[in-house]
Design a protein around this motif. Structure first.
Motif, PDB file in Angstrom:
ATOM      1  N   ASN A 101       0.813  -1.213   0.000  1.00  0.00           N
ATOM      2  CA  ASN A 101       0.000   0.000   0.000  1.00  0.00           C
ATOM      3  C   ASN A 101       0.849   1.267   0.000  1.00  0.00           C
ATOM      4  O   ASN A 101       0.502   2.252  -0.658  1.00  0.00           O
ATOM      5  CB  ASN A 101      -0.964  -0.009   1.185  1.00  0.00           C
ATOM      6  CG  ASN A 101      -2.021  -1.079   1.037  1.00  0.00           C
ATOM      7  OD1 ASN A 101      -2.348  -1.489  -0.072  1.00  0.00           O
ATOM      8  ND2 ASN A 101      -2.542  -1.547   2.148  1.00  0.00           N
ATOM      9  N   THR A 102       1.957   1.236   0.706  1.00  0.00           N
ATOM     10  CA  THR A 102       2.845   2.399   0.711  1.00  0.00           C
ATOM     11  C   THR A 102       3.533   2.548  -0.638  1.00  0.00           C
ATOM     12  O   THR A 102       3.706   3.665  -1.129  1.00  0.00           O
ATOM     13  CB  THR A 102       3.869   2.289   1.864  1.00  0.00           C
ATOM     14  OG1 THR A 102       3.140   2.165   3.087  1.00  0.00           O
ATOM     15  CG2 THR A 102       4.768   3.510   1.920  1.00  0.00           C
ATOM     16  N   ALA A 103       3.890   1.440  -1.260  1.00  0.00           N
ATOM     17  CA  ALA A 103       4.465   1.506  -2.611  1.00  0.00           C
ATOM     18  C   ALA A 103       3.450   2.093  -3.586  1.00  0.00           C
ATOM     19  O   ALA A 103       3.801   2.910  -4.445  1.00  0.00           O
ATOM     20  CB  ALA A 103       4.915   0.118  -3.067  1.00  0.00           C
ATOM     21  N   LEU A 104       2.189   1.713  -3.447  1.00  0.00           N
ATOM     22  CA  LEU A 104       1.140   2.262  -4.312  1.00  0.00           C
ATOM     23  C   LEU A 104       0.986   3.768  -4.094  1.00  0.00           C
ATOM     24  O   LEU A 104       0.857   4.532  -5.050  1.00  0.00           O
ATOM     25  CB  LEU A 104      -0.180   1.538  -4.040  1.00  0.00           C
ATOM     26  CG  LEU A 104      -1.259   1.691  -5.087  1.00  0.00           C
ATOM     27  CD1 LEU A 104      -0.835   1.072  -6.419  1.00  0.00           C
ATOM     28  CD2 LEU A 104      -2.539   1.027  -4.608  1.00  0.00           C
ATOM     29  N   LYS A 105       1.033   4.185  -2.841  1.00  0.00           N
ATOM     30  CA  LYS A 105       0.970   5.613  -2.523  1.00  0.00           C
ATOM     31  C   LYS A 105       2.160   6.350  -3.141  1.00  0.00           C
ATOM     32  O   LYS A 105       2.014   7.446  -3.688  1.00  0.00           O
ATOM     33  CB  LYS A 105       0.957   5.804  -1.005  1.00  0.00           C
ATOM     34  CG  LYS A 105       0.883   7.238  -0.562  1.00  0.00           C
ATOM     35  CD  LYS A 105       0.859   7.333   0.955  1.00  0.00           C
ATOM     36  CE  LYS A 105       0.868   8.784   1.394  1.00  0.00           C
ATOM     37  NZ  LYS A 105       0.906   8.900   2.866  1.00  0.00           N
ATOM     38  N   ALA A 106       3.335   5.738  -3.079  1.00  0.00           N
ATOM     39  CA  ALA A 106       4.532   6.346  -3.658  1.00  0.00           C
ATOM     40  C   ALA A 106       4.400   6.474  -5.176  1.00  0.00           C
ATOM     41  O   ALA A 106       4.733   7.522  -5.755  1.00  0.00           O
ATOM     42  CB  ALA A 106       5.766   5.519  -3.304  1.00  0.00           C
ATOM     43  N   ILE A 107       3.891   5.440  -5.822  1.00  0.00           N
ATOM     44  CA  ILE A 107       3.702   5.465  -7.272  1.00  0.00           C
ATOM     45  C   ILE A 107       2.723   6.575  -7.652  1.00  0.00           C
ATOM     46  O   ILE A 107       2.918   7.294  -8.637  1.00  0.00           O
ATOM     47  CB  ILE A 107       3.214   4.087  -7.787  1.00  0.00           C
ATOM     48  CG1 ILE A 107       4.301   3.026  -7.576  1.00  0.00           C
ATOM     49  CG2 ILE A 107       2.777   4.158  -9.237  1.00  0.00           C
ATOM     50  CD1 ILE A 107       5.576   3.255  -8.354  1.00  0.00           C
ATOM     51  N   ARG A 108       1.696   6.726  -6.860  1.00  0.00           N
ATOM     52  CA  ARG A 108       0.725   7.802  -7.130  1.00  0.00           C
ATOM     53  C   ARG A 108       1.380   9.177  -6.991  1.00  0.00           C
ATOM     54  O   ARG A 108       1.136  10.070  -7.797  1.00  0.00           O
ATOM     55  CB  ARG A 108      -0.466   7.679  -6.186  1.00  0.00           C
ATOM     56  CG  ARG A 108      -1.539   8.667  -6.513  1.00  0.00           C
ATOM     57  CD  ARG A 108      -2.762   8.441  -5.694  1.00  0.00           C
ATOM     58  NE  ARG A 108      -3.822   9.277  -6.219  1.00  0.00           N
ATOM     59  CZ  ARG A 108      -5.055   9.234  -5.825  1.00  0.00           C
ATOM     60  NH1 ARG A 108      -5.406   8.376  -4.917  1.00  0.00           N
ATOM     61  NH2 ARG A 108      -5.948  10.032  -6.339  1.00  0.00           N
ATOM     62  N   THR A 109       2.215   9.347  -5.974  1.00  0.00           N
ATOM     63  CA  THR A 109       2.930  10.607  -5.778  1.00  0.00           C
ATOM     64  C   THR A 109       3.830  10.901  -6.974  1.00  0.00           C
ATOM     65  O   THR A 109       3.854  12.020  -7.491  1.00  0.00           O
ATOM     66  CB  THR A 109       3.781  10.561  -4.489  1.00  0.00           C
ATOM     67  OG1 THR A 109       2.906  10.354  -3.378  1.00  0.00           O
ATOM     68  CG2 THR A 109       4.579  11.833  -4.297  1.00  0.00           C
ATOM     69  N   VAL A 110       4.545   9.890  -7.420  1.00  0.00           N
ATOM     70  CA  VAL A 110       5.436  10.063  -8.576  1.00  0.00           C
ATOM     71  C   VAL A 110       4.628  10.430  -9.817  1.00  0.00           C
ATOM     72  O   VAL A 110       4.986  11.365 -10.541  1.00  0.00           O
ATOM     73  CB  VAL A 110       6.280   8.786  -8.822  1.00  0.00           C
ATOM     74  CG1 VAL A 110       7.046   8.876 -10.124  1.00  0.00           C
ATOM     75  CG2 VAL A 110       7.233   8.551  -7.645  1.00  0.00           C
ATOM     76  N   ALA A 111       3.540   9.724 -10.074  1.00  0.00           N
ATOM     77  CA  ALA A 111       2.710   9.998 -11.258  1.00  0.00           C
ATOM     78  C   ALA A 111       2.151  11.415 -11.216  1.00  0.00           C
ATOM     79  O   ALA A 111       2.098  12.108 -12.240  1.00  0.00           O
ATOM     80  CB  ALA A 111       1.574   8.986 -11.362  1.00  0.00           C
ATOM     81  N   ARG A 112       1.744  11.845 -10.052  1.00  0.00           N
ATOM     82  CA  ARG A 112       1.162  13.181  -9.900  1.00  0.00           C
ATOM     83  C   ARG A 112       2.213  14.274 -10.132  1.00  0.00           C
ATOM     84  O   ARG A 112       1.927  15.294 -10.735  1.00  0.00           O
ATOM     85  CB  ARG A 112       0.577  13.317  -8.493  1.00  0.00           C
ATOM     86  CG  ARG A 112      -0.144  14.624  -8.244  1.00  0.00           C
ATOM     87  CD  ARG A 112      -0.748  14.699  -6.860  1.00  0.00           C
ATOM     88  NE  ARG A 112      -1.762  13.670  -6.698  1.00  0.00           N
ATOM     89  CZ  ARG A 112      -1.881  12.897  -5.626  1.00  0.00           C
ATOM     90  NH1 ARG A 112      -1.073  13.030  -4.610  1.00  0.00           N
ATOM     91  NH2 ARG A 112      -2.836  11.993  -5.557  1.00  0.00           N
ATOM     92  N   ARG A 113       3.421  14.053  -9.671  1.00  0.00           N
ATOM     93  CA  ARG A 113       4.449  15.089  -9.698  1.00  0.00           C
ATOM     94  C   ARG A 113       5.325  15.077 -10.955  1.00  0.00           C
ATOM     95  O   ARG A 113       5.930  16.083 -11.280  1.00  0.00           O
ATOM     96  CB  ARG A 113       5.338  14.974  -8.469  1.00  0.00           C
ATOM     97  CG  ARG A 113       4.597  15.223  -7.163  1.00  0.00           C
ATOM     98  CD  ARG A 113       5.519  15.140  -5.972  1.00  0.00           C
ATOM     99  NE  ARG A 113       6.626  16.056  -6.070  1.00  0.00           N
ATOM    100  CZ  ARG A 113       6.591  17.354  -5.758  1.00  0.00           C
ATOM    101  NH1 ARG A 113       5.468  17.888  -5.339  1.00  0.00           N
ATOM    102  NH2 ARG A 113       7.667  18.102  -5.871  1.00  0.00           N
ATOM    103  N   HIS A 114       5.404  13.935 -11.646  1.00  0.00           N
ATOM    104  CA  HIS A 114       6.358  13.804 -12.751  1.00  0.00           C
ATOM    105  C   HIS A 114       5.684  13.210 -13.987  1.00  0.00           C
ATOM    106  O   HIS A 114       5.596  11.990 -14.132  1.00  0.00           O
ATOM    107  CB  HIS A 114       7.543  12.938 -12.330  1.00  0.00           C
ATOM    108  CG  HIS A 114       8.220  13.455 -11.108  1.00  0.00           C
ATOM    109  ND1 HIS A 114       9.073  14.528 -11.136  1.00  0.00           N
ATOM    110  CD2 HIS A 114       8.138  13.076  -9.810  1.00  0.00           C
ATOM    111  CE1 HIS A 114       9.502  14.777  -9.917  1.00  0.00           C
ATOM    112  NE2 HIS A 114       8.949  13.913  -9.092  1.00  0.00           N
TER     113      HIS A 114
END
Length: 133
Positions: free
Chosen positions: A87-100
């Motif tokens: 779940n934390t990896a999924l949250k991280a992927i979402r952060t990356v997608a949103r920012r980059h």
């Protein structure tokens, strides 16, 4: 070496602060090569806490800037046996997608993998796919 000793510490204070703040918003910016090397190694740790901390680094704004350097390792954590890590990896992927925006095609391709549906909710995956548009 000092930080890696705390990666598997399960105390609440360390869990809340080490990955996302101490490493993700600090250390990775000032010492990127050594930090990324340590994160890659720790992403394969037997410790759930260590793997969670690796994923948590990339939920931070600064940490998300280093997605390309650890892409394979972070995407592998989406399939981690421990739900908290996944779940934390999924949250991280979402952060990356949103920012980059330049990472979105890579993320979209990885998230489209049908085996992830068994590990994550369809809604969570669809939300990330929406970020990639």
């Amino acid at each position: 070496k000092i930080i890696s000793r705390f990666m598997d510490d399960e105390s609440p204070y360390v869990q809340r602060n080490l990955g996302p703040f101490a490493i993700g918003d600090g250390l990775i910016e000032y010492c990127p090569l050594a930090t990324v090397t340590m994160l890659k190694k720790m992403s394969r740790s037997q410790s759930n806490s260590a793997r969670w901390n690796v994923a948590a680094v990339f939920t931070a704004a600064t940490g998300s800037n280093y997605f390309e350097e650890v892409r394979t390792d972070l995407l592998r954590l989406l399939r981690d046996p421990e739900p908290k890590v996944r779940n934390t990896a999924l949250k991280a992927i979402r952060t990356v997608a949103r920012r980059h925006s330049d990472t979105r095609k890579t993320i979209e391709k990885a998230i489209a993998d049908k085996t992830l549906v068994t590990l994550h909710s369809r809604k969570a995956l669809d939300d990330i796919l929406e970020e990639c548009k």
